[in-house]
Design a protein around this motif. Structure first.
Motif, mmCIF file in Angstrom:
data_model
loop_
_atom_site.group_PDB
_atom_site.id
_atom_site.type_symbol
_atom_site.label_atom_id
_atom_site.label_comp_id
_atom_site.label_asym_id
_atom_site.label_seq_id
_atom_site.Cartn_x
_atom_site.Cartn_y
_atom_site.Cartn_z
ATOM 1 N N TYR A 75 2.932 8.144 -11.585
ATOM 2 C CA TYR A 75 2.273 7.551 -12.743
ATOM 3 C C TYR A 75 0.756 7.720 -12.663
ATOM 4 C CZ TYR A 75 6.820 5.233 -13.017
ATOM 5 O OH TYR A 75 8.168 4.976 -13.065
ATOM 6 N N LYS A 76 0.128 7.821 -13.816
ATOM 7 C CA LYS A 76 -1.320 8.002 -13.862
ATOM 8 C C LYS A 76 -2.061 6.699 -13.572
ATOM 9 C CE LYS A 76 -1.456 11.902 -17.110
ATOM 10 N NZ LYS A 76 -1.927 12.365 -18.440
ATOM 11 N N LYS A 77 -1.509 5.593 -14.076
ATOM 12 C CA LYS A 77 -2.214 4.312 -13.962
ATOM 13 C C LYS A 77 -1.367 3.323 -13.167
ATOM 14 C CE LYS A 77 -5.192 1.526 -16.957
ATOM 15 N NZ LYS A 77 -5.524 1.210 -18.361
ATOM 16 N N ILE A 78 -1.830 3.002 -11.953
ATOM 17 C CA ILE A 78 -1.128 2.089 -11.053
ATOM 18 C C ILE A 78 -2.067 0.945 -10.674
ATOM 19 C CG2 ILE A 78 0.029 1.837 -8.820
ATOM 20 C CD1 ILE A 78 1.548 3.567 -10.698
ATOM 21 N N LEU A 109 0.833 -1.205 0.000
ATOM 22 C CA LEU A 109 0.000 0.000 0.000
ATOM 23 C C LEU A 109 0.871 1.260 0.000
ATOM 24 C CD1 LEU A 109 -2.755 1.415 0.177
ATOM 25 C CD2 LEU A 109 -2.624 1.186 2.672
ATOM 26 N N ASP A 110 1.925 1.263 0.798
ATOM 27 C CA ASP A 110 2.856 2.408 0.829
ATOM 28 C C ASP A 110 3.440 2.661 -0.559
ATOM 29 O OD1 ASP A 110 2.482 2.775 3.542
ATOM 30 O OD2 ASP A 110 4.175 1.504 4.103
ATOM 31 N N LEU A 111 3.891 1.584 -1.197
ATOM 32 C CA LEU A 111 4.481 1.705 -2.530
ATOM 33 C C LEU A 111 3.451 2.194 -3.537
ATOM 34 C CD1 LEU A 111 6.826 1.313 -4.493
ATOM 35 C CD2 LEU A 111 6.185 -1.099 -4.678
ATOM 36 N N TYR A 112 2.243 1.661 -3.433
ATOM 37 C CA TYR A 112 1.148 2.073 -4.330
ATOM 38 C C TYR A 112 0.927 3.589 -4.235
ATOM 39 C CZ TYR A 112 -3.481 1.944 -6.569
ATOM 40 O OH TYR A 112 -4.541 2.148 -7.413
ATOM 41 N N GLN A 113 0.872 4.088 -3.021
ATOM 42 C CA GLN A 113 0.644 5.524 -2.817
ATOM 43 C C GLN A 113 1.829 6.362 -3.301
ATOM 44 O OE1 GLN A 113 -0.229 5.329 1.382
ATOM 45 N NE2 GLN A 113 -2.444 5.237 1.052
ATOM 46 N N ASP A 114 3.029 5.838 -3.154
ATOM 47 C CA ASP A 114 4.216 6.551 -3.642
ATOM 48 C C ASP A 114 4.216 6.631 -5.170
ATOM 49 O OD1 ASP A 114 5.105 6.972 -1.082
ATOM 50 O OD2 ASP A 114 6.531 5.304 -1.084
ATOM 51 N N LEU A 115 3.871 5.517 -5.824
ATOM 52 C CA LEU A 115 3.886 5.486 -7.290
ATOM 53 C C LEU A 115 2.754 6.308 -7.905
ATOM 54 C CD1 LEU A 115 4.825 1.757 -8.063
ATOM 55 C CD2 LEU A 115 6.283 3.774 -8.179
ATOM 56 N N GLN A 116 1.677 6.493 -7.151
ATOM 57 C CA GLN A 116 0.578 7.331 -7.649
ATOM 58 C C GLN A 116 1.028 8.764 -7.938
ATOM 59 O OE1 GLN A 116 -2.575 6.689 -4.697
ATOM 60 N NE2 GLN A 116 -3.897 5.978 -6.353
ATOM 61 N N LYS A 117 2.075 9.194 -7.244
ATOM 62 C CA LYS A 117 2.591 10.547 -7.445
ATOM 63 C C LYS A 117 3.359 10.668 -8.764
ATOM 64 C CE LYS A 117 3.212 10.828 -2.428
ATOM 65 N NZ LYS A 117 4.217 10.809 -1.322
ATOM 66 N N LYS A 139 1.259 0.368 -14.717
ATOM 67 C CA LYS A 139 2.379 0.021 -13.841
ATOM 68 C C LYS A 139 1.832 -0.916 -12.776
ATOM 69 C CE LYS A 139 6.116 2.202 -15.193
ATOM 70 N NZ LYS A 139 7.358 1.485 -15.536
ATOM 71 N N THR A 140 2.333 -2.141 -12.750
ATOM 72 C CA THR A 140 1.759 -3.177 -11.889
ATOM 73 C C THR A 140 2.757 -3.611 -10.829
ATOM 74 O OG1 THR A 140 0.482 -3.937 -13.811
ATOM 75 C CG2 THR A 140 0.587 -5.405 -11.903
ATOM 76 N N ILE A 141 2.310 -3.557 -9.578
ATOM 77 C CA ILE A 141 3.173 -3.886 -8.437
ATOM 78 C C ILE A 141 3.011 -5.364 -8.082
ATOM 79 C CG2 ILE A 141 3.721 -3.383 -6.025
ATOM 80 C CD1 ILE A 141 2.315 -0.647 -6.471
#
Length: 442
Positions: free
Chosen positions: A122-125, A112-120, A151-153
């Protein structure tokens, strides 16, 4: 102590009955009787606790007191070990090894932390979603892939999270692969083929693509079993594919098949050879379904349900039981279904896959991947031999990665992250892809 001596036999009696009922549910209902050998130990344990509880009623006060102290000491020791194991796992030797070897910090963030960081950035996470999650949702369609062009985690077993850009159908490929005039390889399998916990270009498909300098498509997903893999080929197989690599993982494919056979949609692929969900034309629906699941998972993470799960696992002595399992004979291992794998259904699925490959003028190869437990415990080869026999009886090319790669290693465990349970390391995937390339070229 007086009060404890009075209620202790009743507590043990209740525990024994609860354990027996829970064991029966897990063994006969959840796993449909396919893991009786493994759960036999819990049946015996529940019966022993039951008889001990009865015996305690007839013990004299002093003996009863000693017995209570003994039982409580054993339980306290087990929970101290469980607590130490979980805490030690949080700090982990892995973190120390990774940082010493690479000079980089071990990524301690949650998904979840990484998801929120990448949202800053990339448009599509998105995050990876397992096949079992899709099966649990009961939607009008059953997706076999994730969100497209995103972008897929993935997961973190090697010190970093795997991240990849999904293709137009939500699979782990460079999108241009779909436009190739000729596709040399299509790979279908579970998370081991999908590329879980390693980023491109370290997954099997990417390495094979690089070694051969030819086009290769990865149609795998996390948690796939044999029936989903066959259905995926039915939906996405292209006419210009030369070789199909069906990759079987011994660690959980039998379990996955049991769950898949309960799906009405998946059973349609077995009943009707013309059945299709037309998934290749319904990517927008797949994206919506996947997004809903991801949002649910994010809410769970925010509500700190992960902590609740860890606490429940602590109560169940999960880590301690896992360690004790390594001392059990092979047929009692939780990951081993021996000959009771749904071999008739599995053989039928594999036969249908061969027919599909022949109709498509593609060559079918069955690739057998070994599990961590094979090199850590006294492994029972009954199911291994059964699967190989089915493949040989059907006249399908067999590539056994256990003999081609792992058996040749001085220490096969080195091909797993930090020699611990999980997926393979980048080096492990490289060696597997190298062995595949050599066999396929010859």
């Amino acid at each position: 102590m007086k009060f404890l001596k009075k209620i202790f036999p009743y507590i043990l009696l209740i525990i024994s009955i609860f354990l027996f009922i829970l064991t029966y549910y897990k063994s006969e209902i959840y796993w449909e009787g396919t893991k009786k050998d493994y759960y036999l130990i819990y049946y015996i344990l529940s019966i022993l606790i039951f008889f001990f509880s009865i015996i305690i009623f007839f013990l004299n006060k002093k003996t009863k007191e000693y017995f209570i102290i003994l039982v409580m000491s054993i339980m306290l020791s087990l929970y101290i070990f469980e607590g130490y194991s979980q805490f030690n796992k949080m700090i982990t030797k892995e973190q120390i090894i990774y940082e010493k070897k690479t000079g980089k910090k071990y990524d301690m963030r949650t998904k979840l932390d990484l998801y929120q960081d990448l949202q800053k950035k990339y448009k599509k996470i998105s995050t990876t979603v397992t096949a079992r999650k899709f099966l649990e949702e009961n939607n009008s369609i059953l997706p076999f892939s994730g969100i497209a062009n995103s972008k897929t985690i993935g997961c973190n077993e090697n010190g970093y999270f795997s991240i990849f850009q999904s293709d137009r159908y939500g699979f782990n490929n460079p999108d241009k692969e779909w436009d190739s005039n000729e596709i040399e390889f299509i790979l279908v399998g579970d998370s081991f083929v999908y590329g879980d916990c390693v980023s491109r270009p370290y997954d099997i498909t990417s390495v094979l693509r690089s070694l051969s300098n030819k086009s290769a498509l990865n149609l795998s997903n996390r948690g796939n079993g044999p029936l989903v893999e066959y259905a995926t080929l039915r939906e996405y197989l292209k006419s210009n594919v030369k070789k199909i690599l069906w990759i079987y993982y011994e660690g959980n494919d039998p379990d996955d098949l049991i769950k898949e056979l309960q799906s009405n949609i998946l059973n349609e692929y077995l009943k009707d050879l013309s059945f299709s969900q037309n998934l290749i034309l319904r990517q927008n629906e797949i994206d919506k379904i996947t997004n809903k699941i991801i949002e649910k998972e994010k809410i769970k993470a925010k509500e700190k349900k992960v902590f609740k799960i860890k606490f429940i696992n602590f109560l169940k002595l999960n880590h301690t039981r896992t360690q004790l399992n390594t001392f059990l004979p092979g047929k009692f291992q939780p990951y081993n279904l021996t000959e009771r794998i749904r071999n008739q259904e599995f053989k039928k699925i594999l036969k249908l896959t061969k027919n599909l490959a022949n109709k498509n003028n593609s060559e079918l190869y069955f690739v057998y991947l070994p599990a961590y437990h094979r090199y850590k415990t006294d492994f029972d080869n009954m199911n291994y031999n059964l699967i190989k026999k089915i493949v040989n009886d059907l006249g399908i090319h067999l590539i056994d990665i256990h003999t081609e790669v792992f058996e040749k290693e001085d220490n096969p465990l080195k091909l797993f992250p930090f020699e611990s349970y999980g997926h393979y390391t980048p080096e492990g995937y490289k060696k597997i892809a190298g062995a595949l390339f050599e066999k396929l070229e010859n």
